[in-house]
Enzyme design. Structure first.
Site, PDB file in Angstrom:
ATOM      1  N   CYS A  32      49.756  27.502 -25.516  1.00  0.00           N
ATOM      2  CA  CYS A  32      50.370  27.527 -24.183  1.00  0.00           C
ATOM      3  C   CYS A  32      51.501  26.530 -24.040  1.00  0.00           C
ATOM      4  O   CYS A  32      52.428  26.748 -23.258  1.00  0.00           O
ATOM      5  CB  CYS A  32      49.309  27.296 -23.115  1.00  0.00           C
ATOM      6  SG  CYS A  32      48.407  25.753 -23.321  1.00  0.00           S
TER       7      CYS A  32
ATOM      8  N   ASP B   9      -6.937  -2.694   3.663  1.00  0.00           N
ATOM      9  CA  ASP B   9      -5.955  -1.689   4.066  1.00  0.00           C
ATOM     10  C   ASP B   9      -6.056  -1.389   5.569  1.00  0.00           C
ATOM     11  O   ASP B   9      -5.592  -0.357   6.032  1.00  0.00           O
ATOM     12  CB  ASP B   9      -6.089  -0.395   3.256  1.00  0.00           C
ATOM     13  CG  ASP B   9      -7.501   0.146   3.235  1.00  0.00           C
ATOM     14  OD1 ASP B   9      -8.361  -0.405   3.950  1.00  0.00           O
ATOM     15  OD2 ASP B   9      -7.745   1.129   2.517  1.00  0.00           O
TER      16      ASP B   9
ATOM     17  N   HIS C   3       0.850  -1.191   0.000  1.00  0.00           N
ATOM     18  CA  HIS C   3       0.000   0.000   0.000  1.00  0.00           C
ATOM     19  C   HIS C   3       0.891   1.248   0.000  1.00  0.00           C
ATOM     20  O   HIS C   3       1.778   1.364   0.855  1.00  0.00           O
ATOM     21  CB  HIS C   3      -0.896   0.009   1.244  1.00  0.00           C
ATOM     22  CG  HIS C   3      -1.908   1.118   1.237  1.00  0.00           C
ATOM     23  ND1 HIS C   3      -3.056   1.072   0.484  1.00  0.00           N
ATOM     24  CD2 HIS C   3      -1.934   2.307   1.893  1.00  0.00           C
ATOM     25  CE1 HIS C   3      -3.758   2.180   0.677  1.00  0.00           C
ATOM     26  NE2 HIS C   3      -3.086   2.950   1.533  1.00  0.00           N
TER      27      HIS C   3
END
Length: 877
Positions: free
Chosen positions: A687, A142, A106
């Site tokens: 770089c 339930d 549930h």
């Protein structure tokens, strides 16, 4: 244990699969009849395994159990009934029959929210805690004793869908299986449900989900999200029933939009670019994203007043192929439909929610660039609308909110390029505060390309606030890492679709040779985003054994977390690639970014912002602020300001004076070719460029002669010309410094072999230049030129340690290189060179999987590679 599974849906299917994995015998599956010719997922899974499947339309009539149904059930010999998700009424003759009885899942913390709409009421009531219960079934289904419960936090903007997917589904499956395990072990409790705190609310149906506007904004929000997706909260608007989806509470409600009268509301709603703003009776606001009309058509709420105005797009041949593939997918899902026509409606033809999930996944398999949400299917229910929506997404034209871009367009390089030129803050292109602008210059001819918005301090504050909100409150911070990876990968795909346009913009804005820009500036940027997209769901901690583990067996584990808002300042030599190196890692780790491109090269960063928005990155995740930026006097100043605030993390990449040692036993052809590339690659604006070449005396003169011959063959000119080898320097100030740099070398007594002058033509062109007889004390031997200037020094044959001492006598330590056929010498030299990267018999070979960074004054912290995606920094050049 012998188990009967009574239920349905994907949830029931997963419980069934896990029970079998646990070694239980499933003696029967009892589920619902096929719908529109399609079996329930639970039935499909069981039938595949050869488990008996029963599809009873009902178990009882007029409250009485059907004898033949009960008899078929009892014949299975079940010892336990498991009801993971069951919509049918099961008679007590079945519930009580097994020796272990029946358990049922549930979706609420019983005794609160008994009834079939438990999830809905958890949200409608604004509960801070939610969860599920596995209990022993009784006649009420339930109210029986509790066996097991698990709880979770409920977020203020959770919906039925989010809480179900996040917790109730995955943890519910685990909890149900755990409950069966406890029963098998004889450890299952039976805790009587208390009456205190018990609630029972009605089943939510369409007729009782109408919105009562006489409530606070929070109550309205809870009602809408509690009924999302089923049955849907609705109200009458313009004489028709309109259902509201996708609600969220907002603090500062947008006010720019069209008013929409809503009967019963305390004040009119406002249709804005973000959605429909609604107001409670407390004058606070909520925002609704989607609306559905009585005919089933769903639209984005922002499109309420112009939902029917978009014209159909004409499909390309490739898109037509995709459409036919999807027609076949629809046919495989809608098996009851004879033929899929353009007017076929997905849901009216019998599709259910699980079919939506399948359809979304089928699209991903066939078009990874089309990232659908379930809502997209609900909003485009006919086949024609669905295909149009998919195609718009594939083209990057779908924008949930229309992205408004004030382009500067130029017809150049056999294409029309469209360049944004405003600041990009919180998902929108906007003017700088006060309308401040500056001109960005094309270095090829010195003419202005366009006016670019010049960010002010107030703009920075706005961008940082947007990035902070996107990280702390927005969906980016909560997004599943795999979904974040998909968005970043989609961004890479869009960059690839626009690679020629990006390379053209890079060429006219930075002077990069177009072919190099296409391969490196743009190509590696795409690779970088794809690489880090793959790391999104692989950023993980570790488990560490600790001495204090006994006797309690404690456990320590680490977790890598994003930092938050990352400030990124990038240089002008590789405008897009430097953005990618820094930004991709930050985004992969879940950070948000505020990025300042170099003042002289802002345009690819702004185009990137547009593509990021079209890829679906949420608002505020990426913010781009072109601006001047005051030069910082010394690197230690950066560390100081980070330390005195809150000890911010900082990563610095500060360039170098990289030595390249060429021994007499090298492959001369390769040494010349790679030696030139080490200096002249990208016009020397690199770089890791070899700032000083040390050439063994036995080959020195031959090497110089070969280089001069090759330099004379180089074509200097328009970077968009495919035959050009060497384009213009990036900007006028840099060109002037190069001239001054070379004049200093001449004054110091170095031998100028070739070059060293500004090309007499419009733009910022500078000849590739070569100096020999350069002594260690000279300025040009110690300082970085950052341009196409090769500095050659001679060293005595066999004196390896001395040349190493000279090569390391620099304050920098970014890169270095060695050319020799002697592997022992190569390994010895590479070990002794003090640099973050040592190239052996090659140069300039960087890769997204390999970490990049330097020592000494070349900075600290790494870019690229696995580690950088786990630790996100503030990147500053």
């Amino acid at each position: 244990m012998k188990i009967a599974v009574i239920g349905q849906s994907l949830f029931g299917q997963e419980v069934y699969k896990e029970l079998r994995k646990d070694g239980h015998t499933i003696v029967g599956v009892f589920t619902i009849p096929d719908k529109d010719g399609k079996a329930d997922p639970l039935a499909t899974e069981a039938e595949k395994d050869g488990v008996p499947v029963f599809k009873f339309p009902r178990w009882r009539v007029k409250g009485q159990a059907i004898p033949e149904v009960v008899a078929q059930y009892k014949a299975t010999g079940a010892e336990l009934n498991v009801l993971p998700f069951c919509s049918q009424f099961i008679p007590m003759e079945v519930i009580d029959h097994p020796k272990h009885g029946s358990i049922i899942y549930h979706p609420s913390l019983l005794p609160r929210h008994r009834g079939a709409s438990a999830i809905n009421w958890t949200l409608i009531h604004g509960d801070r805690k939610g969860g599920f219960t596995v209990f022993w079934a009784d006649d009420g289904l339930d109210t029986g004793p509790i066996l097991l419960q698990r709880e979770c936090d409920v977020d203020p903007n959770d919906t039925v869908n989010t809480i179900y997917k996040r917790f109730l589904f995955p943890e519910g499956v685990k909890g149900t299986v755990e409950a069966v395990r406890l029963i098998a072990e004889g450890k299952a409790p039976r805790i009587t449900q208390p009456q205190e705190g018990a609630t029972y609310e009605c089943i939510q149906k369409k007729d009782n989900s109408k919105i009562d506007w006489n409530q606070s904004a929070e109550a309205l929000h809870n009602w809408i999200r509690g009924n999302d997706k089923v049955p849907g909260a609705w109200a009458e608007v313009d004489g028709q029933k309109v259902t509201f989806y996708g609600s969220s509470l907002v603090d500062n409600s947008p006010t720019n939009g069209q008013p929409l009268e809503i009967p019963g509301a305390s004040q009119p709603g406002i249709v804005t670019k973000a959605g429909l703003v609604l107001f409670g009776n407390d004058s606070k606001a909520l925002l609704v994203k989607n609306l559905q009309f009585e005919d089933g058509k769903m639209i984005a709420a922002a499109q309420y007043f112009n939902s029917g105005s978009s014209a159909a797009v004409e499909l390309t041949e490739e898109e037509k192929t995709f459409a036919e593939q999807m027609r076949a997918v629809w046919q495989s899902i809608l098996t009851n439909v004879t033929e899929i026509e353009d007017s076929t409606d997905f849901f009216k033809s019998g599709a259910a929610s699980m079919d939506v999930v399948r359809l979304v996944e089928e699209v991903k398999l066939r078009a990874s660039g089309c990232q659908l949400q379930n809502e997209d299917v609900y909003m485009n229910t006919t086949f024609q609308d669905f295909i149009q929506m998919c195609v718009r997404k594939l083209r990057g034209e779908d924008g949930e909110e229309e992205l408004v871009v004030d382009y500067v367009e130029k017809n150049i390089n056999n294409m029309t390029i469209k360049m944004p030129h405003q600041l990009f803050i919180n998902g929108e292109f906007v003017d700088a505060d006060g309308g401040k602008t500056y001109k960005t210059i094309n270095p090829t001819d010195g003419t202005a390309i366009c006016d670019v918005s010049l960010a002010q301090i107030s703009d920075v504050d706005r961008a940082v606030a947007a990035a902070k909100e996107a990280f702390e409150e927005g969906e980016w911070g909560r997004m599943n890492p795999r979904d974040r990876g998909r968005l970043i990968y989609r961004l890479a795909d869009l960059m690839e679709e626009h690679q020629e346009e990006l390379a053209t913009i890079e060429a006219i804005d930075s002077g990069a040779v177009y072919t190099l820009a296409l391969k490196t500036h743009v190509g590696m940027s795409i690779q970088t985003f794809r690489y880090f997209a793959g790391w999104c769901d692989k950023i993980q901690g570790s488990t560490i054994p600790i001495n204090q583990a006994r006797p309690n067996r404690n456990l320590t584990f680490t977790k890598k977390e994003p930092i938050g808002v990352c400030a990124i300042v990038i240089p002008w030599n590789y405008p897009l690639m430097m953005l990618a190196w820094k930004t991709a890692a930050c985004l992969a780790a879940g950070n948000t970014v505020v990025l300042k491109p170099a003042q002289v090269t802002p345009l690819t960063a702004l185009k990137f912002a547009e593509l990021a928005a079209r890829a679906g990155l949420p608002k505020g995740v990426v913010n781009i602020l072109p601006g001047s930026g005051k030069p910082l006097p010394q690197n230690s100043y950066l560390n100081k300001i980070c330390a005195v605030s809150n000890v911010k993390k900082v990563s610095l990449e500060l360039g170098g004076k990289s030595p390249l040692i060429i021994f007499g036993d090298c492959d001369m052809d390769k040494a010349v070719r790679m030696g030139m590339s080490s200096v002249f690659f990208n016009k020397g604006e690199n770089c890791i460029a070899a700032g000083r070449l040390f050439v063994e005396d036995t080959i020195h003169d031959q090497f110089v002669k070969r280089v001069v011959e090759e330099v004379k063959k180089m074509k200097i000119g328009d970077p968009l010309d495919r035959s050009t080898d060497h384009g213009p320097q990036n900007h006028k100030a840099h060109l002037d410094k190069l001239v001054e740099y070379c004049q200093t070398g001449i004054k110091e007594g170095a031998t100028l072999v070739c070059g060293s002058k500004q090309v007499q033509r419009p733009g910022f062109f500078f000849e590739p230049t070569l100096f020999t007889d350069v002594q260690d004390h000279m300025y040009i031997a110690k300082e970085e030129s950052f341009g196409p200037v090769m500095i050659i020094s001679k060293f005595k044959s066999g004196d390896v340690d001395d040349v190493l001492r000279r090569a390391n006598a620099t304050e920098y330590g970014l890169a270095s290189g060695v050319f020799t056929r002697d592997i022992s010498k190569a390994l010895y030299v590479s070990e002794k060179l003090n640099a973050g990267t040592v190239f052996v018999n090659t140069y300039n070979k960087t890769d997204v999987a390999s970490p990049f960074g330097g020592f000494k004054q070349s900075g600290f912290g790494k870019d690229l590679g696995e580690k950088n995606c786990c630790f996100s920094f503030i990147h500053i050049f």
